[in-house]
Design a protein around this motif. Sequence first.
Motif, PDB file in Angstrom:
ATOM      1  N   PHE A 261      -0.643  -5.081   4.195  1.00 53.51           N
ATOM      2  CA  PHE A 261      -1.039  -3.689   3.947  1.00 53.51           C
ATOM      3  C   PHE A 261      -0.897  -2.927   5.259  1.00 53.51           C
ATOM      4  N   GLY A 262      -1.322  -1.674   5.265  1.00 55.93           N
ATOM      5  CA  GLY A 262      -1.189  -0.861   6.484  1.00 55.93           C
ATOM      6  C   GLY A 262       0.259  -0.467   6.734  1.00 55.93           C
ATOM      7  N   SER A 263       0.587  -0.231   7.996  1.00 53.60           N
ATOM      8  CA  SER A 263       1.882   0.386   8.286  1.00 53.60           C
ATOM      9  C   SER A 263       3.076  -0.523   7.999  1.00 53.60           C
ATOM     10  N   ASN A 266       3.241   0.864   4.235  1.00 53.57           N
ATOM     11  CA  ASN A 266       2.894   2.206   3.737  1.00 53.57           C
ATOM     12  C   ASN A 266       4.015   3.230   3.928  1.00 53.57           C
ATOM     13  N   CYS A 273       5.245  -2.794  14.908  1.00 50.35           N
ATOM     14  CA  CYS A 273       3.828  -2.504  14.624  1.00 50.35           C
ATOM     15  C   CYS A 273       3.120  -3.796  14.179  1.00 50.35           C
ATOM     16  N   ASP A 274       1.781  -3.769  14.216  1.00 46.93           N
ATOM     17  CA  ASP A 274       1.044  -4.990  13.884  1.00 46.93           C
ATOM     18  C   ASP A 274       1.210  -5.328  12.399  1.00 46.93           C
ATOM     19  N   ASP A 276      -0.883  -6.240   9.204  1.00 51.19           N
ATOM     20  CA  ASP A 276      -2.199  -6.355   8.575  1.00 51.19           C
ATOM     21  C   ASP A 276      -2.032  -7.137   7.285  1.00 51.19           C
ATOM     22  N   ALA A 364      -8.743  -0.667   1.643  1.00 48.83           N
ATOM     23  CA  ALA A 364      -7.645  -0.462   2.597  1.00 48.83           C
ATOM     24  C   ALA A 364      -6.290  -0.600   1.895  1.00 48.83           C
ATOM     25  N   SER A 367      -5.759   2.635   0.228  1.00 44.86           N
ATOM     26  CA  SER A 367      -5.364   3.671   1.205  1.00 44.86           C
ATOM     27  C   SER A 367      -3.879   3.510   1.526  1.00 44.86           C
ATOM     28  N   THR A 368      -3.448   2.254   1.651  1.00 49.57           N
ATOM     29  CA  THR A 368      -2.040   1.987   1.952  1.00 49.57           C
ATOM     30  C   THR A 368      -1.155   2.516   0.829  1.00 49.57           C
ATOM     31  N   ARG A 389       3.303  10.540  15.028  1.00 56.21           N
ATOM     32  CA  ARG A 389       2.806   9.237  15.484  1.00 56.21           C
ATOM     33  C   ARG A 389       3.449   8.866  16.821  1.00 56.21           C
ATOM     34  N   ASN A 408      -3.867   5.518  14.192  1.00 52.84           N
ATOM     35  CA  ASN A 408      -2.696   5.971  13.434  1.00 52.84           C
ATOM     36  C   ASN A 408      -3.062   6.358  12.011  1.00 52.84           C
ATOM     37  N   PHE A 409      -4.043   5.647  11.442  1.00 53.51           N
ATOM     38  CA  PHE A 409      -4.451   5.968  10.074  1.00 53.51           C
ATOM     39  C   PHE A 409      -5.060   7.376  10.037  1.00 53.51           C
ATOM     40  N   ASN A 509     -13.251   9.765   4.628  1.00 59.30           N
ATOM     41  CA  ASN A 509     -12.531   8.626   4.065  1.00 59.30           C
ATOM     42  C   ASN A 509     -12.105   9.002   2.641  1.00 59.30           C
ATOM     43  N   VAL A 517     -13.514   8.356   8.761  1.00 60.36           N
ATOM     44  CA  VAL A 517     -12.541   7.378   9.274  1.00 60.36           C
ATOM     45  C   VAL A 517     -12.317   7.519  10.782  1.00 60.36           C
TER      46      VAL A 517
END
Length: 603
Positions: A261-263, A266, A273-274, A276, A364, A367-368, A389, A408-409, A509, A517
Amino acid sequence: MRPNLRLRATMASSISMCRLHMGGRSALAKCLFKKLDARIHRHLGTNVVAAREEHLKKDVTLTDPVPCPFDTEQRAEYRSFEAVQTERLEQAERSVLISCPKKLNEKNVLAYLSKHGNIKKCFFYENYGIYAVVEYANKDSIASLHKGTAIPSVNPKSKPGTEASVNHGWHTVPFKSRLLSLKSLGPVEGKAGLQFQPQTTIPVNLLVQKLSNEESIGQQIITLREAYQLTEESTCLRFLVCSLLNDIAAAYFPECTVRPFGSSVNGFGKLGCDLDMFLDLDGISGRNMKLPKAGFSLEYQMMQNNSERAVTQNILSVIGDCVNHFGAGCVGVIKILNARCPLVRFAHQPSGFQCDLTANNRVAIKSTELLYLYGELEERVRSLVFAVRCWARVHGITSSIPGAWITNFSLTVMVLFFLQRRSTPLIPTLDHLQGLAGPADRSVIEGNDCTFVSDVTKICRQGNTETAEQLLCDFFEFYGTFPFDRMSINIRKGKEQNKPEDAPLHIQNPFESSLNVSKNVNVVQLGRFVKLCQESSWLLQQAENMAPQAAGGAAAKATPWGLASLLIPSQDANGIRPDQSRRTRRREKSSERIRSLLQSLKK
Ligand code: GTP
Ligand code: MG
């Protein structure tokens, strides 16, 4: 979104825009638009009138929406976030990651690996060594590959059979994973040579040079996104790493799924990038099983705990230990179980990814999916988010280290909010997306209603035709003057609202309305952001900074200008140059500015 969808969407939106400008001016114009409307309706092949009426019923704030610009065929083609994830996870299950010798011939390697089945896709990358990602057409090939793979019995650095290997050799944990090593047992046959797929971004100074050679800010925005966004290969590798982790977690929970999930997924992810990851245990069969009304039934005996958080912590703790002890290539494993969202953090060496594994983190994931949906809806959303970004990262507004910075979120939510606040909104509010949701989209997580439409083709737009360049300039102006002291940012409503608490920056949020957030952000960091927005807005308003020619003619084409000039890091400790230096900045020669950029990067 595929290009043909975009083309039609753009066509519909520009025609609607013309109508806005000219509507009601003359009978001729009216007649023309009537004909055009009829043509669009025929061309798009949807019941647009009904759709528009339905749309207006649901959101009275939409004044002149463009009909849903997708026809039946395109709707059938569209794949939701869920569908894309499922497909990629399945691909990853048919894939292996192989560490390769330095010199090798691609054709020969593929021929060797093809003994286990048809290879659907294969690519190579470099990360302190050469790696190959090999996707087989069939999952059975993985079993065949495992059958033909040996377990090393001694330290590969000491010669097998020597005294050193017996006395000081390392001992292996016989956990069979899909991370393998290919050994070359003779000289390379044929011509050695491989093409490597990049896994990290080009350095900022090179990016600045690249952008400085573009002809327009719009083109700079596109080039930045192309240079930085996740590639197809990097995305495949991310799903493969999740799949490798899945194999470890499956030792305890055979029906679990580890999903990204995350970047990473998304649509706003940058190379490097990391990663998640989310350990999903909800799909385990037997939950909500219908029990017979008579006779017998069987139930599992299971450990119980009155705290869901404690259950999550216990599961992550055990999986963290497994990753630490059995996960080949996983190093620096740290369990951060007391965080608001407990996690296990580690580096996956072969891929080079910094990984965060969480569990029970469904909001989360939602959100993604929401960010993905907004990005799919409009190309300009992704372009603007990438530009902002990247700008924020260069100036230290965001950071990979946790702290009082804007994340970043949060920054992405700020961009979305700005796009909702255009006089003709570029994207709809979350409430609007909720109104369009069907029964299958319904999702309630821990009492929070996270429902929104999952099919982007059901979303009508209002025909905002602003360019990405205009939007970027206005973004800086918008947040350079935003009343952060009084107002909160809320993408659910698409309107600023009075701040419910005293935090310097309040971003509601999207799914847990009582949470902020950006609670972590302090006054100093918010102040830096606002000042940089003001400075960037000022820079973009300078005529000489707005076109390559004005910056010194063709000979000095590489002088940073437009977006490139915004990506040169600030020089003072706070990341903000004093007012006086702003004026002198333009006069600096490009070489000096690039030198300063390199110096600050070294720092
Ligand atoms: P980078 O890792 O910085 O590239 O961006 P990211 O979007 O992946 O952010 P991050 O790794 O910090 O968080 C991963 C995901 O967790 C985000 O994309 C969100 O979906 C979610 N997330 C992060 N922070 C919050 C938060 O404060 N609230 C909520 N609801 N979700 C969050
Ligand atoms: Mg992330």
